[in-house]
Scaffold this motif. Structure first.
Motif, PDB file in Angstrom:
ATOM      1  N   ASP A 141      10.137  -7.676   0.752  1.00  0.00           N
ATOM      2  CA  ASP A 141       8.800  -7.157   0.449  1.00  0.00           C
ATOM      3  C   ASP A 141       8.839  -5.662   0.160  1.00  0.00           C
ATOM      4  OD1 ASP A 141       7.392  -9.606   0.840  1.00  0.00           O
ATOM      5  OD2 ASP A 141       7.522  -9.318   3.009  1.00  0.00           O
ATOM      6  N   TRP A 142       9.796  -4.974   0.796  1.00  0.00           N
ATOM      7  CA  TRP A 142       9.895  -3.529   0.645  1.00  0.00           C
ATOM      8  C   TRP A 142      10.884  -3.113  -0.448  1.00  0.00           C
ATOM      9  CZ3 TRP A 142       6.956   0.258   3.010  1.00  0.00           C
ATOM     10  CH2 TRP A 142       6.051  -0.196   3.962  1.00  0.00           C
ATOM     11  N   GLY A 143      11.386  -4.064  -1.219  1.00  0.00           N
ATOM     12  CA  GLY A 143      12.159  -3.702  -2.402  1.00  0.00           C
ATOM     13  C   GLY A 143      13.650  -3.934  -2.330  1.00  0.00           C
ATOM     14  N   PHE A 144      14.139  -4.595  -1.279  1.00  0.00           N
ATOM     15  CA  PHE A 144      15.570  -4.853  -1.189  1.00  0.00           C
ATOM     16  C   PHE A 144      15.907  -6.177  -1.877  1.00  0.00           C
ATOM     17  CE2 PHE A 144      14.856  -1.879   2.288  1.00  0.00           C
ATOM     18  CZ  PHE A 144      15.894  -0.977   2.083  1.00  0.00           C
ATOM     19  N   ASP A 145      16.911  -6.146  -2.727  1.00  0.00           N
ATOM     20  CA  ASP A 145      17.331  -7.344  -3.450  1.00  0.00           C
ATOM     21  C   ASP A 145      17.844  -8.418  -2.499  1.00  0.00           C
ATOM     22  OD1 ASP A 145      16.879  -6.188  -6.014  1.00  0.00           O
ATOM     23  OD2 ASP A 145      18.815  -5.167  -5.897  1.00  0.00           O
ATOM     24  N   GLU A 146      18.545  -8.006  -1.485  1.00  0.00           N
ATOM     25  CA  GLU A 146      19.120  -8.943  -0.526  1.00  0.00           C
ATOM     26  C   GLU A 146      19.200  -8.297   0.842  1.00  0.00           C
ATOM     27  OE1 GLU A 146      23.495  -9.545  -1.316  1.00  0.00           O
ATOM     28  OE2 GLU A 146      22.940  -8.619  -3.232  1.00  0.00           O
ATOM     29  N   TYR A 147      19.291  -9.145   1.864  1.00  0.00           N
ATOM     30  CA  TYR A 147      19.316  -8.584   3.215  1.00  0.00           C
ATOM     31  C   TYR A 147      19.879  -9.579   4.220  1.00  0.00           C
ATOM     32  CZ  TYR A 147      14.973 -11.278   4.079  1.00  0.00           C
ATOM     33  OH  TYR A 147      14.034 -12.273   4.220  1.00  0.00           O
ATOM     34  N   VAL A 148      20.356  -9.013   5.312  1.00  0.00           N
ATOM     35  CA  VAL A 148      20.748  -9.778   6.497  1.00  0.00           C
ATOM     36  C   VAL A 148      20.114  -9.090   7.685  1.00  0.00           C
ATOM     37  CG1 VAL A 148      22.649 -10.233   8.092  1.00  0.00           C
ATOM     38  CG2 VAL A 148      22.911 -10.776   5.682  1.00  0.00           C
ATOM     39  N   THR A 149      19.374  -9.835   8.490  1.00  0.00           N
ATOM     40  CA  THR A 149      18.710  -9.233   9.642  1.00  0.00           C
ATOM     41  C   THR A 149      18.591 -10.279  10.743  1.00  0.00           C
ATOM     42  OG1 THR A 149      16.801  -7.934  10.350  1.00  0.00           O
ATOM     43  CG2 THR A 149      16.361  -9.689   8.771  1.00  0.00           C
ATOM     44  N   ASP A 150      17.691 -10.049  11.694  1.00  0.00           N
ATOM     45  CA  ASP A 150      17.558 -10.917  12.845  1.00  0.00           C
ATOM     46  C   ASP A 150      16.101 -10.965  13.265  1.00  0.00           C
ATOM     47  OD1 ASP A 150      16.967  -8.801  14.996  1.00  0.00           O
ATOM     48  OD2 ASP A 150      18.695  -8.010  13.932  1.00  0.00           O
ATOM     49  N   ASP A 200       0.803  -1.228   0.000  1.00  0.00           N
ATOM     50  CA  ASP A 200       0.000   0.000   0.000  1.00  0.00           C
ATOM     51  C   ASP A 200       0.832   1.273   0.000  1.00  0.00           C
ATOM     52  OD1 ASP A 200      -2.206  -1.677   0.252  1.00  0.00           O
ATOM     53  OD2 ASP A 200      -2.157  -1.581   2.450  1.00  0.00           O
ATOM     54  N   GLU A 201       2.124   1.151   0.277  1.00  0.00           N
ATOM     55  CA  GLU A 201       2.951   2.331   0.489  1.00  0.00           C
ATOM     56  C   GLU A 201       4.121   2.396  -0.498  1.00  0.00           C
ATOM     57  OE1 GLU A 201       2.445   4.826   2.460  1.00  0.00           O
ATOM     58  OE2 GLU A 201       0.724   4.017   3.563  1.00  0.00           O
ATOM     59  N   PRO A 202       4.597   3.610  -0.787  1.00  0.00           N
ATOM     60  CA  PRO A 202       5.846   3.732  -1.553  1.00  0.00           C
ATOM     61  C   PRO A 202       7.007   3.226  -0.712  1.00  0.00           C
ATOM     62  CG  PRO A 202       5.193   5.865  -0.686  1.00  0.00           C
ATOM     63  CD  PRO A 202       4.077   4.919  -0.365  1.00  0.00           C
ATOM     64  N   SER A 203       8.080   2.872  -1.368  1.00  0.00           N
ATOM     65  CA  SER A 203       9.262   2.384  -0.665  1.00  0.00           C
ATOM     66  C   SER A 203      10.495   2.977  -1.316  1.00  0.00           C
ATOM     67  CB  SER A 203       9.324   0.851  -0.740  1.00  0.00           C
ATOM     68  OG  SER A 203      10.644   0.386  -0.540  1.00  0.00           O
ATOM     69  N   VAL A 204      11.390   3.509  -0.518  1.00  0.00           N
ATOM     70  CA  VAL A 204      12.612   4.100  -1.058  1.00  0.00           C
ATOM     71  C   VAL A 204      13.425   3.065  -1.829  1.00  0.00           C
ATOM     72  CG1 VAL A 204      13.924   3.748   1.099  1.00  0.00           C
ATOM     73  CG2 VAL A 204      14.630   5.516  -0.515  1.00  0.00           C
ATOM     74  N   ALA A 205      13.447   1.819  -1.355  1.00  0.00           N
ATOM     75  CA  ALA A 205      14.218   0.782  -2.059  1.00  0.00           C
ATOM     76  C   ALA A 205      13.605   0.468  -3.415  1.00  0.00           C
ATOM     77  CB  ALA A 205      14.300  -0.479  -1.196  1.00  0.00           C
ATOM     78  N   ARG A 206      12.280   0.325  -3.466  1.00  0.00           N
ATOM     79  CA  ARG A 206      11.635   0.035  -4.755  1.00  0.00           C
ATOM     80  C   ARG A 206      11.853   1.157  -5.754  1.00  0.00           C
ATOM     81  NH1 ARG A 206       7.014  -2.111  -1.912  1.00  0.00           N
ATOM     82  NH2 ARG A 206       5.926  -0.152  -2.273  1.00  0.00           N
ATOM     83  N   LEU A 207      11.749   2.392  -5.282  1.00  0.00           N
ATOM     84  CA  LEU A 207      11.921   3.537  -6.178  1.00  0.00           C
ATOM     85  C   LEU A 207      13.346   3.609  -6.721  1.00  0.00           C
ATOM     86  CD1 LEU A 207       9.808   6.132  -4.198  1.00  0.00           C
ATOM     87  CD2 LEU A 207       9.236   5.142  -6.422  1.00  0.00           C
TER      88      LEU A 207
END
Length: 430
Positions: free
Chosen positions: A137-146, A107-114
Motif C-alpha cells: 500500500d505504501w509503494g513497495f513492489d515486494e515485501y517480507v514481514t510478520d 493521504d500521505e507521501p511515501s518514500v517508496a512511491r516517490l
C-alpha cells in the motif's frame, strides 16, 4: 531517412535513460530496532562490539546527532512520510488501531512511491506492522514481514507479498529477512533499487541466535548477530560489483532499549526508549557510498529521520510532491562531502509531548529550556530567572520555532500516549 532518424532518436532516448539510471545510486536503508548510541562501538559503546558497522562508518560518514521518535511506530511513520507526527497522526505505537489518527497511505507521501516514480525497484524486509496497512500500500513492489509489532525470531511462518508462508520448525526470522534482501538485490542488480531492511534485532524478547553458544550473553549475541547481518549485506553488494553504485545507511528506530542500557566512556546516557530524554530518540546514523561519501568523516550536523525521504528523492533525481508540507531536509550535499544546508534544529514528538533541539539547547512542549552542552549524558534545566545571554537567546529562538510549528493545533494525543485522538486548539497545522 525518416525511419533512420526515428531509430536514432529512440536509440538516443534509450542511451539517455540508461545513463540517467546509472547516475542514480542504489539505496539500502538498514534500520535496527531498539538500538541507541550505547549499542554501537564506533559511537563509543563500552560493552558492545560492532566491527562490521564500525567498518561501514570508516568507509563513509558517521553522524553524531540524529533523532528518531522515541518509539517504533512514530519513528517509522516519520521515515515513510518525511512529515512530523502532528501532521500525519503517526503519534504513538497505537495510532493505527481503534480508530486512531494514524497516517493513511492514500493521504500521505511515501518514500517508496516517490522512488518508484524515479525508476527504482522497491522492497521492504522485516518489521512493519506499526505503520499500518501493508508495505505494498505504501509503494513497495515486494515485501517480507510478520504479523507482530515486536520481535519475531524463532517462528514457523511469515508473510510474503500478502501470503502466509510456512517456514518450518526451526526457522529464524532474521535469516529469512536477510535471505529475501540478498535475493532482491541480486535480482535487481541491473537497475536502481531501494531496499528498506527493517531488522527485528535487537528488540526483545532477547532469545538465542543461530550463533549462540551455551553460557553466552544473549543480548551481546543479538548485537553481534545484527552486526553480522549488516556485514553480510555489504559483502553481497561488493560481490555483485555494486558497492560504488550503492548508498548504504545504517540507523535505528529509537534510542536505548528499556532493559539493556549500557555506557559510553563509563557514563550512562540520559533516558531510554519511550522517554522524551536524549537517550530515547538519539540514534546512530552512518552513510557509506564509496567514492562519493567522505570516508572516515564524523559530522555533527543535526539529522532527523524525516530527512531520509527528501534526501533519497534528491539522490534519485526525483521531485517532492506538491501541495504537501515535507518537514525533512535533504542532506544529499553532505553525503557528497559538501556543506549543504544543515538543520538548525530537530523536532521530536511522542503523543502529547514534544521538543525542539538545536546544538546546545532544547525546549519542550511546556516551554522548559534545557542546557544540552553535556548531552547525551546530562540535560540541565535552565529557569528563566537564571538566564544568561546565551540561554536567553536560545529561549527566544526555540520559542519562535515551536510557535511556528504549533503542534498542539494538529494531531496530538488525548493523554498517556496510548489512546490516540485528535485534539484541536486555536490555529491550524498544515
Amino acid at each position: 531517412m525518416k525511419i533512420i532518424c526515428t531509430f536514432l532518436a529512440l536509440a538516443f532516448i534509450s542511451i539517455t535513460a540508461v545513463a540517467a539510471d546509472a547516475a542514480k545510486p542504489n539505496i539500502v536503508l538498514i534500520y535496527a530496532d531498539d538500538l541507541g548510541l550505547d549499542g554501537v562501538s564506533c559511537y563509543g559503546a563500552d560493552k558492545h562490539q560492532t566491527p562490521n558497522i564500525d567498518k561501514l562508518a570508516a568507509s563513509g560518514t558517521r553522524f553524531t546527532t540524529c533523532y528518531a521518535a522515541p518509539l517504533c511506530g512514530p519513528s517509522r511513520c516519520l521515515l515513510m512520510t518525511g512529515r512530523y507526527a502532528f501532521r500525519t497522526g503517526g503519534i504513538t505505537n497505537g495510532s493505527w488501531r481503534n480508530g486512531g489518527p494514524g497516517a493513511k497511505s492514500a493521504d500521505e507521501p511515501s518514500v517508496a512511491r516517490l522512488l518508484k516514480q524515479s525508476g527504482y525497484a522497491t522492497a521492504q524486509a522485516g518489521k512493519w506492522r506499526q505503520v499500518g496497512e501493508t508495505p505494498r500500500d505504501w509503494g513497495f513492489d515486494e515485501y517480507v514481514t510478520d504479523p507482530t509489532a515486536g520481535g519475531w525470531f524463532w517462528k514457523d511462518s511469515y508473510e510474503k507479498n500478502g501470503e502466509q508462508v510456512n517456514a518450518g520448525k526451526d526457522a529464524y526470522n532474521p535469516d529469512i529477512i536477510h535471505a529475501f534482501s540478498i535475493d532482491f538485490i541480486t535480482r535487481n542488480k541491473e537497475k536502481p533499487f531501494f531496499l528498506y531492511y527493517a531488522m527485528h534485532l535487537v528488540h526483545g524478547p532477547i532469545l538465542r541466535t543461530p550463533d549462540t553458544k551455551e553460557g553466552g550473553d544473549l543480548y551481546e549475541d543479538n548485537i553481534r548477530y545484527m552486526d553480522k547481518q549488516v556485514g553480510g549485506i555489504v559483502a553481497e553488494i561488493e560481490k555483485l560489483g555494486l558497492r560504488e553504485k550503492t548508498l548504504i545507511i545504517f540507523s535505528a528506530d529509537n534510542g536505548t532499549a528499556l532493559s539493556y542500557p549500557s555506557t559510553i566512556g563509563g557514563r550512562m546516557l540520559n533516558g531510554k526508549k519511550a522517554s522524551m530524554l536524549e537517550g530515547g530518540s538519539r540514534v546512530p546514523y552512518i552513510a557509506s557510498w564509496p567514492g562519493v561519501t567522505p570516508a572516515g568523516k564524523v559530522s555533527n550536523d543535526i539529522i532527523s529521520i524525516a530527512d531520509q525521504l527528501p534526501t533519497f528523492v534528491d539522490l534519485a533525481g526525483g521531485k517532492l510532491p506538491e501541495g504537501v508540507k515535507i518537514d525533512g531536509i535533504s542532506h544529499a550535499p553532505q553525503l557528497r562531502g559538501e556543506k549543504g544546508t544543515p538543520r538548525e534544529w530537530a523536532y521530536v514528538q511522542l503523543g502529547k509531548n514534544w521538543f525542539v533541539r538545536e546544538q546546545g539547547w532544547k525546549m519542550n512542549e511546556a516551554n522548559e529550556l534545557f542546557d544540552m552542552s553535556d548531552a547525551p549524558f546530562v540535560e540541565k534545566p535552565v529557569a528563566a530567572a537564571e538566564d544568561t545571554e546565551a540561554s536567553k537567546a536560545a529561549r527566544t529562538r526555540l520559542t519562535a520555532v515551536l510557535a511556528e510549528l504549533n503542534p498542539a493545533a494538529g494531531k496530538t494525543d488525548g493523554g498517556d500516549g496510548k489512546k490516540p485522538g485528535k485534539k484541536k486548539k486555536k490555529g491550524k497545522a498544515q
